[in-house]
Design an enzyme around this catalytic site. Structure first.
Site, PDB file in Angstrom:
ATOM      1  N   GLN A  59     -76.553  68.005  40.831  1.00 20.99           N
ATOM      2  CA  GLN A  59     -75.137  67.721  40.629  1.00 20.99           C
ATOM      3  C   GLN A  59     -74.845  66.229  40.774  1.00 20.99           C
ATOM      4  OE1 GLN A  59     -72.418  70.501  42.464  1.00 20.99           O
ATOM      5  NE2 GLN A  59     -73.927  72.137  42.388  1.00 20.99           N
ATOM      6  N   LYS A 110     -70.427  61.845  47.446  1.00 25.96           N
ATOM      7  CA  LYS A 110     -70.149  63.100  46.755  1.00 25.96           C
ATOM      8  C   LYS A 110     -68.641  63.248  46.614  1.00 25.96           C
ATOM      9  CE  LYS A 110     -74.446  65.395  47.904  1.00 25.96           C
ATOM     10  NZ  LYS A 110     -75.137  66.608  48.393  1.00 25.96           N
ATOM     11  N   ALA A 151     -72.355  59.345  52.795  1.00 23.50           N
ATOM     12  CA  ALA A 151     -73.403  59.599  53.789  1.00 23.50           C
ATOM     13  C   ALA A 151     -74.267  58.362  53.914  1.00 23.50           C
ATOM     14  CB  ALA A 151     -74.252  60.784  53.350  1.00 23.50           C
ATOM     15  N   ALA A 152     -74.548  57.976  55.161  1.00 23.18           N
ATOM     16  CA  ALA A 152     -75.441  56.837  55.389  1.00 23.18           C
ATOM     17  C   ALA A 152     -76.790  57.138  54.754  1.00 23.18           C
ATOM     18  CB  ALA A 152     -75.600  56.596  56.886  1.00 23.18           C
ATOM     19  N   LEU A 178     -80.797  56.983  54.367  1.00 29.79           N
ATOM     20  CA  LEU A 178     -81.949  56.858  55.256  1.00 29.79           C
ATOM     21  C   LEU A 178     -82.749  55.628  54.841  1.00 29.79           C
ATOM     22  CD1 LEU A 178     -83.022  60.612  55.418  1.00 29.79           C
ATOM     23  CD2 LEU A 178     -81.874  59.252  57.183  1.00 29.79           C
ATOM     24  N   ASP A 187     -78.382  77.328  50.552  1.00 28.40           N
ATOM     25  CA  ASP A 187     -79.121  76.481  49.608  1.00 28.40           C
ATOM     26  C   ASP A 187     -80.162  75.607  50.314  1.00 28.40           C
ATOM     27  OD1 ASP A 187     -79.612  75.440  47.052  1.00 28.40           O
ATOM     28  OD2 ASP A 187     -78.277  73.753  47.396  1.00 28.40           O
ATOM     29  N   GLU A 191     -86.989  68.185  55.045  1.00 33.59           N
ATOM     30  CA  GLU A 191     -87.852  67.000  55.072  1.00 33.59           C
ATOM     31  C   GLU A 191     -88.112  66.535  56.496  1.00 33.59           C
ATOM     32  OE1 GLU A 191     -86.753  63.812  52.368  1.00 33.59           O
ATOM     33  OE2 GLU A 191     -85.875  65.247  50.963  1.00 33.59           O
ATOM     34  N   ASP A 211     -78.374  67.315  52.773  1.00 30.32           N
ATOM     35  CA  ASP A 211     -77.832  67.983  51.588  1.00 30.32           C
ATOM     36  C   ASP A 211     -77.108  69.283  51.943  1.00 30.32           C
ATOM     37  OD1 ASP A 211     -77.306  68.068  48.951  1.00 30.32           O
ATOM     38  OD2 ASP A 211     -79.353  68.440  48.281  1.00 30.32           O
TER      39      ASP A 211
END
Lengths: 392, 392
Positions: free
Chosen positions: B74, B90, B194-195, B197, B263, B268, B283
């Site tokens: 998306q 987002k 979102a920060a 990584l 979902d 990770e 996510d």
């Protein structure tokens, strides 16, 4: 009759009724009587008792087969009944009180089953009789579509949704995907069923591009949007330079403005009637998407040409009076549909919008009259033609 | 430092700040301090004063560039700030009180900006600290995306909608079309930021397929759905046969059940920490889609394995007490987000659902304890490991 027998022959697996119709019209099924009643001037006579028979027929006959209808961009099904009648099915896609997202273009809006039903009622109340009869019906998507279809492309899109409903999405250009399923609850689905017109081989039709067609682009404007004198050109162009074609087009614009249908890119006529015939008002699924605002550009043909059929104007005036207000007669008419039991076919805000838009049409006529008093009166008088129907 | 200078060199047209950071950590911008603070055990320390600095930074820094972020299905944008900070954007897609259509599969649901924000808060309140910091922001889609983007694929999807709003849809696998536009009002758009990584070249990550991954099919079942003893196999499979990986996975299932996120196909870890490290909860955009029902299958890892980290269980019990009820602490936490001024980030039905789901988790633990008293106690004691955080 031969044609019907041929059709029966082509579907030996499907239990069509044995044909025992005679030349006596009384033995004909309602769909055939509807076909036989089509005239040069209108699709049906609203006082014909067969009309009630036809809608009852569509609403109750056993469904023998269901296949996807190709053409157009969204999902629709062709349904067949035992005595060779057929109907065009459009499924419920939107809750009655939902409004189309204002950020979507008219060509991205999806079709609504209740818009098809309401358009038929509205067109009839306006005295046009140019929309094929449409009726609502609660079908069982499992027994009346999935289990009987021979359309593999359709049947392989069926699935049971996470909510436990039986859904399908078919194959088409827009909104035929797992992200836009059509779902029963768990099997029951509201649909509209429109009477099919005579087969194209029997009654070929001609498709006309509307002179006020939209650009179908998110950036481009159409010629009529840029040129205020656009109607002068149209008036000189056949077939709009002769007969009633231009006021027919304006009738259609009035219908479309009332129900806020922006998707009238083409219209059709029956070829055998030549240019002197009524315009079919087919495919109204994108009407009634928004009630909170009007779309003034739909009235452009009326505003740019300053013409209106006299019988239409009389009917509109009548429907603006407190005694027979359009919203009231529509509410009363729609309540006769079989689906009205579940919920009104049009929510109150949609009904109120009809009155507001009717007032806007009468205002546009008045503006024309003030601007070009004489010309308008000429036009109002001159284009009544053969369609002069008194409101009943 | 060299890396930062190289990046500045690569974007000569973009006015990044002149770098004058010294080896003194005090001169580092919040995003860099966040990166430097990542440990083997958690993504951040919730008492670190830099956390407030980081969210303030994301919420207020001037946006220098906006390009589409590839990967995933998306639309999302990569935003850059003057001192080399970056954030993943987002956009708002769903009204706060809207529920995802129950006929859509989890893999057809769209992502929500407020789910990303709420997931960060919830994960932190559960004591996990495994979601990168996320903050809400009202951006101007014209001046902060359209006018500054160098991404032609993105910019050519901008348009002005019929409602007069500036919209775009980008290029991606799902919902990137004119039928699903992202729109400002007329320019203002709620988004989550979102920060980011650390870059993958500096801190490579490993992606793990979840053993309880769903089938991502509308017809097939996954192995864990068919085999009640599935966890016995998982327990014997590296890396789940050693250390805290299995209870880490169950922590993630608890977070996902609370916010109804189906979902979670992969997770990770940072490669340099090997197998003995925390799991990133990345996510979360498909969380918080429905409040009216729970999805019990998300808890399957807990129910099939009957294991839970002790500190997690203690925290959950604490959050079930009237004095510090989860819904209350979430409401209080979310009110600190800049977007809370417009409307609560989670509507009350979503907050109530958290309490209901928390009770269901504690019930599942109790069922485990009744069924296998001794084994469970062993597991409850045995898997606390290095993550033993007392609720604060």
């Amino acid at each position: 009759m031969l044609l019907l027998l041929l059709r029966a022959f082509k579907h030996p697996d499907v239990s069509y009724d044995k044909v025992d119709w005679t030349s006596d019209v009384e033995t004909h099924p309602p769909w055939l009587r509807f076909h036989l009643g089509i005239s040069r001037w209108e699709l049906y006579n609203r006082k014909d008792p067969n009309m009630a028979g036809l809608t009852h027929y569509l609403a109750t006959q056993r469904i023998l087969s269901a296949v996807q209808k190709t053409g157009g961009t969204q999902l629709k099904l062709l349904m067949s009944f035992p005595n060779y009648g057929q109907a065009l099915l459009k499924p419920m896609k939107q809750a009655r009180d939902a409004e189309t997202d204002g950020n979507l273009f008219y060509f991205s809006d999806f079709e609504r089953h209740n818009a098809e039903i309401a358009a038929f009622h509205l067109d009839r109340l306006l005295g046009f009789n140019r929309v094929p009869p449409v009726v609502g019906r609660l079908i069982n998507v499992t027994s009346e579509v999935r289990e009987i279809t021979t359309d593999h492309k359709l049947s392989r899109t069926f699935f049971t949704s996470p909510a436990g409903n039986v859904c399908f999405y078919g194959q088409c250009e827009y909104y035929c995907s797992l992200e836009h399923p059509v779902c029963g609850q768990p099997h029951a689905l509201e649909v509209s069923l429109a009477a099919m017109l005579p087969d194209l081989t029997l009654a070929p039709r001609r498709s006309w591009r509307s002179p006020w067609r939209r650009s179908y682009s998110r950036t481009k404007l159409a010629q009529w949007e840029k040129d205020p004198a656009y109607c002068d050109t149209v008036k000189q162009t056949p077939p709009y330079n002769h007969g009633t074609r231009l006021v027919d087009l304006i009738d259609m614009a009035i219908l479309d403005f009332l129900m806020s249908n922006m998707d009238r890119h083409h219209y059709e006529t029956f070829e055998k009637f030549g240019n002197e015939t009524f315009l079919l008002h087919l495919d109204n699924g994108r009407a009634f998407g928004r009630h909170s605002r009007d779309e003034p550009t739909i009235l452009t043909p009326l505003k740019q040409c300053c013409r209106i059929r006299r019988s239409t104007l009389l009917r509109l005036r009548l429907l603006s009076l407190p005694a027979g207000r359009l919203s009231d007669v529509m509410r009363e008419s729609l309540v006769q549909d079989p689906l009205a039991g579940a919920a009104p076919l049009l929510s109150e805000p949609h009904l109120s919008a009809l009155d507001r838009r009717l007032a806007a049409i009468l205002q546009a006529v008045q503006t024309c009259q003030h601007q070009h008093r004489e010309i308008i009166y000429n036009d109002l008088e001159g284009y009544d033609g053969d369609f002069n129907q008194q409101p009943d």
